[in-house]
Design an enzyme around this catalytic site. Structure first.
Site, PDB file in Angstrom:
ATOM      1  N   ILE A  89     103.641  20.555  29.061  1.00 37.85           N
ATOM      2  CA  ILE A  89     103.834  20.026  30.416  1.00 37.85           C
ATOM      3  C   ILE A  89     104.824  20.896  31.196  1.00 37.85           C
ATOM      4  O   ILE A  89     104.586  21.245  32.352  1.00 37.85           O
ATOM      5  CB  ILE A  89     104.327  18.558  30.364  1.00 37.85           C
ATOM      6  CG1 ILE A  89     103.296  17.666  29.652  1.00 37.85           C
ATOM      7  CG2 ILE A  89     104.635  18.026  31.770  1.00 37.85           C
ATOM      8  CD1 ILE A  89     101.935  17.614  30.305  1.00 37.85           C
ATOM      9  N   GLN A  93      94.336  16.113  29.510  1.00 31.41           N
ATOM     10  CA  GLN A  93      95.639  15.619  29.068  1.00 31.41           C
ATOM     11  C   GLN A  93      96.782  16.606  29.323  1.00 31.41           C
ATOM     12  O   GLN A  93      97.930  16.203  29.493  1.00 31.41           O
ATOM     13  CB  GLN A  93      95.598  15.274  27.570  1.00 31.41           C
ATOM     14  CG  GLN A  93      95.588  16.456  26.607  1.00 31.41           C
ATOM     15  CD  GLN A  93      94.219  17.098  26.453  1.00 31.41           C
ATOM     16  OE1 GLN A  93      93.221  16.609  26.971  1.00 31.41           O
ATOM     17  NE2 GLN A  93      94.168  18.209  25.723  1.00 31.41           N
ATOM     18  N   CYS A 101      99.442  10.857  30.574  1.00 34.32           N
ATOM     19  CA  CYS A 101      98.153  11.357  31.066  1.00 34.32           C
ATOM     20  C   CYS A 101      97.115  10.246  31.115  1.00 34.32           C
ATOM     21  O   CYS A 101      96.413  10.088  32.118  1.00 34.32           O
ATOM     22  CB  CYS A 101      97.664  12.522  30.199  1.00 34.32           C
ATOM     23  SG  CYS A 101      97.639  12.186  28.429  1.00 34.32           S
ATOM     24  N   ASN A 102      96.997   9.456  30.037  1.00 31.53           N
ATOM     25  CA  ASN A 102      96.002   8.389  30.040  1.00 31.53           C
ATOM     26  C   ASN A 102      96.320   7.334  31.101  1.00 31.53           C
ATOM     27  O   ASN A 102      95.424   6.849  31.790  1.00 31.53           O
ATOM     28  CB  ASN A 102      95.925   7.732  28.652  1.00 31.53           C
ATOM     29  CG  ASN A 102      95.008   8.499  27.719  1.00 31.53           C
ATOM     30  OD1 ASN A 102      93.873   8.799  28.074  1.00 31.53           O
ATOM     31  ND2 ASN A 102      95.497   8.820  26.529  1.00 31.53           N
ATOM     32  N   HIS A 113      90.549  13.603  27.215  1.00 34.42           N
ATOM     33  CA  HIS A 113      90.289  12.198  26.885  1.00 34.42           C
ATOM     34  C   HIS A 113      89.084  11.723  27.699  1.00 34.42           C
ATOM     35  O   HIS A 113      88.788  12.275  28.753  1.00 34.42           O
ATOM     36  CB  HIS A 113      91.457  11.303  27.296  1.00 34.42           C
ATOM     37  CG  HIS A 113      92.808  11.704  26.775  1.00 34.42           C
ATOM     38  ND1 HIS A 113      93.124  11.735  25.445  1.00 34.42           N
ATOM     39  CD2 HIS A 113      93.952  12.047  27.430  1.00 34.42           C
ATOM     40  CE1 HIS A 113      94.400  12.074  25.294  1.00 34.42           C
ATOM     41  NE2 HIS A 113      94.921  12.280  26.488  1.00 34.42           N
TER      42      HIS A 113
END
Lengths: 340, 340
Positions: free
Chosen positions: A12, A300, A139-140, A219
């Protein structure tokens, strides 16, 4: 010019640093590294000032990596610190940020109580304005919130039942699995994602189930959303296709999987093949009574990067959320509409 | 003694043949093969009579594989033919079975209209009794129906919203993918599984979403079931744990994934590490109002095998479904309760 530093230069952190460099209203003071790995060499090649723990200076210099100073010196020179350290480490650093009186942005791997507010730009930019500590959700959760806050503009959501198929590891990770298994994450229901969504959409009735699959790319979420009133598929598609940070992929373009989505990102020259946008499978958008179904993919490694940029603006008192989102999108080439 | 033959000796056919050999009331006339592959050699080693197309006799004999006769001769000697040919081929063979006046069992890869009834032993054994053509539904549909008909005994189901994470290929398959992707299967909603469930539970309100993940071991289903009245988690667990062909795995036993489930199957000496039972993650069984949530794993290579055996009994007029299920379970070592 906001002076920003990034603590931690991994998956990140390196992306947030690149994004800061692209902003017209931000300057990157530097990034911190604790390991003399390939990412440190690459930061040096890019000319990004590197700061390291005092005790590591010799190790870095022995490795041929120029050090600008200690991590604490970097913090002192910053208006805002983006914490991109590993899960849980950010909470420990918070004391340092606090003692220096610095505003900071945390990632979703930290517990929600690390910050004054959990953040998703299309949902609650306003709540983060002038706050001292803001946590960009994972992220999710970013994928869920971006989608849900968009659908909420079409019609009020009364209930969400979602399943999340998680990628097992990032492309660069070589010590994580599974290599051949489906692993409920966890078996107990709900998964933590529902609770995390509730840090932003506080009263939403949401249950999430998550499972890990052996893939590294993205994902995928499968959503069953109950709405207060019936909507048409066309209304939903119209809103999705006109919302920034959401892209649609159509069956007509023969894009049927996360592999092909990432291949497009490579073809169109995206940095690190990043897809900051939520990528919705257009064919999946279906309506049955007052229920809406859809599937979308979440990259992600990069989806939270624009959210970090907007969070920096919010904590420094930039009040116009839509304007911030637009600035971030323009500077990073983030699109809306159709991927192809 | 029912005289049974198996047309096609691949993933399903070889397992059905093994299961027939284990039944006290059935004799295996033989199996058919079209390819001189390792499965043909293994059948010969087991002493299973092999029948082949007339034009392939020389090829098999040149390969050192003894042929008992032609496929049509095998059909003539049978009371029941289990069709385990590839998807869609069974429908072509139906004309042959019909011209010889033979009863036959088809697999879920065929369209529902190939048979008089689609079959799942715990749901509708009685409907298959004395029928000429019965279709055992696919592995995923078998997993769904076995679970739903069991839950229906606890409380009437009014709605099912399910997601299915499919294994990409069987362990023996070397030409199938994806190797690194999540692939909606298909992106359009519902997936065919909902329609297939409706061939047995005709009026059920069910929507399924499916995705393929790169793993070979098992499928996993994530179910959100709405019930007419609220039930307790304990009632559901009590029924699941006392239903044959359903096994529970508990978090206490540190079984957290399909990989560990299959490892147990290997450890306990299951033939081909087969798990004929639906394997429910106990920790996932959750109740929220009148909604029930759960996750379970489906062993795609073997879950339909006991259903084929029961279907054979049904078409030959054996009327007691519960007795058939019990005979099949005893002969094959199929259990209930906890896996460990």
């Amino acid at each position: 010019m906001m002076k920003v530093s990034v603590n931690g230069y991994g998956t990140i952190g390196k992306r947030v640093a690149s994004a800061i460099l692209a902003q017209p209203d931000m300057s990157l003071i530097g990034v911190s590294k604790t390991s003399t790995n390939y990412e440190a060499y690459h930061a040096q090649r890019l000319g990004i000032p590197l700061y390291v723990p005092k005790e590591s200076i010799k190790e870095f210099e022995d490795a041929g990596i120029k050090v600008m100073g200690t991590i604490e010196e970097m913090f002192r020179d910053s208006d805002v610190i983006v914490d991109a350290t590993p899960n849980g480490v950010g909470a420990q650093y918070k004391q340092v940020y606090s003692s220096l009186g610095k505003k900071s942005i945390f990632q979703g791997g930290e517990k929600a109580n690390v910050a004054d507010v959990s953040f998703s730009a299309l949902c609650n930019y306003d709540e983060a304005v002038d706050k001292k500590y803001v946590r960009v959700v994972s992220c999710n959760t970013t994928g869920l919130l971006r989608t849900l806050c968009t659908i909420n503009r079409v019609e009020k959501i009364t209930k969400v039942r979602a399943t999340i198929v998680r990628r097992a590891a990032d492309p660069k990770e070589v010590k994580k699995g599974p290599i051949n298994s489906l692993t409920p994450d966890p078996a107990s229901i709900p998964s933590h994602h529902a609770k995390d969504v509730n840090t932003v959409l506080k009263d939403l009735d949401i249950v999430t189930m998550a499972i890990v699959a052996p893939t590294t790319l993205m994902h995928v979420h499968m959503l069953n959303i109950t709405l207060a009133n019936q909507v048409t598929r066309e209304e939903v598609l119209s809103t999705l296709s006109s919302t920034p940070r959401i892209l649609l992929v159509s069956g007509k373009s023969k894009i049927t999987s996360t592999a092909e989505i990432i291949e497009v990102a490579r073809d169109i020259g995206r940095s690190r093949n990043d897809l900051y946008e939520t990528v919705v499978f257009e064919d999946s958008v279906s309506v049955k009574g007052n229920e809406l179904f859809l599937m979308y993919a979440v990259h992600q490694e990069s989806i939270v990067v624009p959210e970090n940029i907007d969070a920096i603006r919010a904590v420094t008192g930039f009040r116009d959320g839509l304007k911030s989102v637009e600035m971030t999108n323009t500077s990073m080439g983030i699109r809306k509409g159709y991927l192809v």
